[in-house]
Structure formats: C-alpha cells, structure tokens
Design an enzyme around this catalytic site. Structure first.
Site, PDB file in Angstrom:
ATOM      1  N   ASP A 102       0.859  -1.184   0.000  1.00 32.03           N
ATOM      2  CA  ASP A 102       0.000   0.000   0.000  1.00 32.03           C
ATOM      3  C   ASP A 102       0.896   1.236   0.000  1.00 32.03           C
ATOM      4  O   ASP A 102       1.456   1.604   1.043  1.00 32.03           O
ATOM      5  CB  ASP A 102      -0.911   0.009   1.231  1.00 32.03           C
ATOM      6  CG  ASP A 102      -2.001  -1.049   1.172  1.00 32.03           C
ATOM      7  OD1 ASP A 102      -1.788  -2.082   0.521  1.00 32.03           O
ATOM      8  OD2 ASP A 102      -3.053  -0.847   1.812  1.00 32.03           O
ATOM      9  N   LYS A 165      -6.995   3.522  -3.310  1.00 25.85           N
ATOM     10  CA  LYS A 165      -7.444   3.525  -1.913  1.00 25.85           C
ATOM     11  C   LYS A 165      -7.652   4.965  -1.466  1.00 25.85           C
ATOM     12  O   LYS A 165      -6.860   5.847  -1.812  1.00 25.85           O
ATOM     13  CB  LYS A 165      -6.380   2.814  -1.082  1.00 25.85           C
ATOM     14  CG  LYS A 165      -6.610   2.765   0.415  1.00 25.85           C
ATOM     15  CD  LYS A 165      -5.490   1.954   1.075  1.00 25.85           C
ATOM     16  CE  LYS A 165      -5.532   2.016   2.587  1.00 25.85           C
ATOM     17  NZ  LYS A 165      -4.408   1.258   3.213  1.00 25.85           N
ATOM     18  N   LYS A 201     -10.544   0.483  -2.532  1.00 25.66           N
ATOM     19  CA  LYS A 201     -10.433   0.252  -1.095  1.00 25.66           C
ATOM     20  C   LYS A 201     -10.684   1.547  -0.323  1.00 25.66           C
ATOM     21  O   LYS A 201      -9.823   2.415  -0.271  1.00 25.66           O
ATOM     22  CB  LYS A 201      -9.052  -0.301  -0.737  1.00 25.66           C
ATOM     23  CG  LYS A 201      -8.865  -0.557   0.760  1.00 25.66           C
ATOM     24  CD  LYS A 201      -7.495  -1.154   1.057  1.00 25.66           C
ATOM     25  CE  LYS A 201      -7.277  -1.307   2.562  1.00 25.66           C
ATOM     26  NZ  LYS A 201      -5.950  -1.893   2.883  1.00 25.66           N
TER      27      LYS A 201
END
Length: 265
Positions: A102, A165, A201
């Site tokens: 991430d 995300k 996400k």
C-alpha cells in the site's frame, strides 16, 4: 476486509495476535450457529508496517493459512520522503514477504498540478513492487477538490495500480461517500477505456457494520456485483471487525456481548 495495525507501539506479540484473529475473525460457536463454520471465512489481508512484515508472515505460516501480508510503504503516511527512499522501502517490504504493498502518493504533486511527475512516481513504485499487488493511497482528504481526486485516480490506474485507496486513516478526513463515488466512477471509466479492472479500497473511519454495508451497496450500485470480491474490493479498518462480531453475537444470542465475550480484533 484488511485487518490492520499501524501504530508506533506495534510489537511482534500484538502482530501475532492480529494474525490469529485474521484466521479466526468470528468466534467458532457463532459461525456454527449460522452454519458458516465450514466456509473458510478469513480476512482479506493483514496490513502492517514494513518492520513488522516478517512477524506477520511467520505468524500466518505458523497458523497454517495463506492470508497475504500487506505492507504500507513509500513514506506512509505523509509521503514526504525522497523517491529513492520510497522505492527502497517497497523493495525491502517485498523482500520481507509482503504480497501486497500500500503506497501513498506525494500530495504536493497533485496540489501543484505536476501530473506527469505523479505518474512517473507511481510507475516507479509499481516497478519496485515486482509481483506484489500495489494499492495506491490517494489521501483524498488532502487533495483539495473532487476534481483532483478524479485526476489522481486516473493517473494512479494508468501507472499500473492494482487498487486505488481513499486514505491512510491518519488524515483529518478519511473515506467519505462523495469521494468514493468519484473514485469508483474513475474506475468505471478506466475499465470502459482499457478493459482493465482496478480494485477499490475505502479506508479510515469505517467502524461499524452499518458503515460496511453502506460501502458494499455503493460498490454494487456503481461498479456491479463483479467488484464485490476480495480481488477488487477491500475495506481498510482497524476496529470494524469488532463491531461485526458484536452484531453477529447479538443476532445469535439475543444479548449484547460483554467485554470478555469476544477476542479483541
């Protein structure tokens, strides 16, 4: 759901506890009452800092499960580190055993309109990830406008992100529904133009089962049922699982759980 611990006081012991919870997210007797005990229910991934990746990999291996370890990287959460440092951190996390990375973007590149620079930074991060999946955190609460959120989403996908995300969970404003809609419509447009499906996400501030259901419905309406899989949709949360388990406990027993009834998530 990605079960997450991203605290300065993380230790091997609380990462091991988190990994056990990842394999057994809901108490076994509650699952049996719902006839779900044989469905192999686990979380989507365990997300930690790079220094705790080895702890998580070893704990999950000892537990005999194949849940992937995700690591934040690239100067998380601020992104205010040199690109060379970001790339080195990504490579180390992958070397330690992380199967998902991430990354967080440099918000300054968005706020100053350096779109080519943003593309190149994310592209190099994608290259550093190798075979690991890459989720790109946009930190939408710090991008200034929904137009910037849309542009950053498109560039992140063009540069090779497997997921986009919303947030690090450390900003003042994290996952919000307007931002979610903008990002999902960018995903839809990218899919129409290229045929490539990119995951979504939302993360940060998602604390209750009701919050999770709302996000599930939003993804279904905007992107379709095919996106409701761990490969294309995750929720980033550190306290959500506790509320989900409490709601299941109430559904099964008819009473609310006491503090000692459920293992801490």
């Amino acid at each position: 759901m990605d079960l997450t611990t991203l605290s300065g006081d993380d230790t091997p012991s609380n990462v091991h506890r988190l990994c056990f919870k990842a394999k057994h997210p809901i108490r076994e007797d509650l699952l049996k009452a719902l006839d779900m005990h044989d469905k192999g229910i686990t979380v989507g991934a365990v997300c930690v800092y790079p220094t705790r990746v080895t702890d998580a990999v070893n704990a999950l291996k000892a537990a005999g499960c194949n849940i992937p370890v995700a690591s934040v990287a690239a100067g998380f959460p601020s992104g205010q580190t040199p690109l060379e440092t970001k790339l080195a951190e990504i490579k180390l996390a992958v070397e330690y055993g992380a199967r998902e990375i991430d990354i967080v973007i440099s918000r300054s590149l968005v706020l100053t309109g350096q779109w080519e620079g943003l593309y190149e930074e994310i592209r190099q991060c994608r290259e550093a990830c190798g075979e690991a999946h890459m989720k790109t955190i946009l930190a939408t609460g710090e991008l200034g406008s929904l137009a910037n959120v849309y542009k950053a989403s498109m560039i992140a996908m063009m540069a090779g992100s497997d997921f986009i995300k919303t947030s690090t969970g450390k900003e003042v404003e994290n996952a919000t529904f307007p931002v979610g809609v903008v990002m999902m419509r960018a995903i839809k447009e990218f899919y129409w133009q290229t045929g490539n499906k990119v995951g979504f996400k939302p993360a940060g501030g998602i604390r209750t089962a009701k919050d999770a259901i709302t996000w599930l419905m939003l993804v279904k309406e905007e992107l379709g049922v095919e996106w409701l899989t761990p490969e294309l949709f995750r929720l980033g949360a550190s306290s959500l699982l506790e509320d989900i388990e409490k709601q299941i406990f109430y559904h099964v027993t008819g009473s609310y759980a006491l503090q000692h009834d459920l293992a801490m998530a």
